[in-house]
Structures are given as C-alpha cells and as structure tokens.
Design an enzyme around this catalytic site. Structure first.
Site, PDB file in Angstrom:
ATOM      1  NE  ARG A   1       6.665   3.767  -5.702  1.00 21.49           N
ATOM      2  CZ  ARG A   1       6.528   2.504  -6.005  1.00 21.49           C
ATOM      3  NH1 ARG A   1       7.319   1.945  -6.869  1.00 21.49           N
ATOM      4  NH2 ARG A   1       5.611   1.778  -5.443  1.00 21.49           N
ATOM      5  CB  CYS A   2       1.965   6.345  -9.385  1.00 16.52           C
ATOM      6  SG  CYS A   2       0.390   6.815 -10.101  1.00 16.52           S
ATOM      7  N   PRO A   3       2.339   9.710  -9.571  1.00 14.24           N
ATOM      8  CG  PRO A   3       1.227  11.772  -9.965  1.00 14.24           C
ATOM      9  CD  PRO A   3       1.870  10.920  -8.864  1.00 14.24           C
TER      10      PRO A   3
END
Length: 100
Positions: free
Chosen positions: A12-14
């Site tokens: 998942r981000c980042p």
C-alpha cells in the site's frame, strides 16, 4: 518492454513509490522501469513522482485478473501488446517510467 520490473503488488501507499525510487537509484537516464501495483493510488502516485523528479511517465495499463488489460487514456501500453505481465492472477496497474 521495460528494463526493470518493480513488483509492488500487495503493498500500500507509499511503498510502491518507495520501491520504485530504490530501484531507480543509480540507474542511467533512459532506463525504463515498470511498477506492478495492486494499490489504486500507485496509478496517480507514480506519475506524480515522475513530475517531481524529472522523469517521464511512459504508460499506465490497468491489469485485470480475467486477462482484459486496458490502456489508461494518455499513455501507451507496457509490453507493446496490451499486456502488463505474463501473470494473469492479479488485478491492478502496471505503470512504466523512463528515467530522465
């Protein structure tokens, strides 16, 4: 076809952008990298990273598990044949960049 593949599927981000930046470190200008990601933010975050770092966003392809890839408007396809990778068991995006 890109020179380097960054497999960030399941992250998942980042993390997809962090993995991309780590893979790009020390590579010469003109090198192409393709990030495979299941995180919807990556299709926006990777082009933003390119703009901030002076690299070129080459392509974004939506990859669907059922094998129906779709080029995102404004970008070419990753492999030149409409497919993001040979692995059909995932849904997400393949985003290709060319280092400046």
């Amino acid at each position: 076809m890109s020179d380097t593949l960054v497999d960030a599927r399941g992250l998942r981000c980042p993390l997809p952008v962090i993995r991309l930046a780590a893979a790009a470190r020390g590579l010469p200008a003109g090198t192409e990298l393709t990030v495979l990601s299941t995180d919807p933010a990556a299709r926006l975050d990777v082009p933003a990273w390119c703009r901030m770092r002076g690299h070129e966003h080459v392509a974004t392809v939506e990859h669907r598990a059922e094998g129906t890839d779709r080029n995102i408007p404004g970008a070419g396809d990753v492999a030149g044949d409409g497919s993001a990778s040979g692995d059909e068991a995932w849904t997400g995006w393949a985003v290709t960049v060319r280092l400046g």
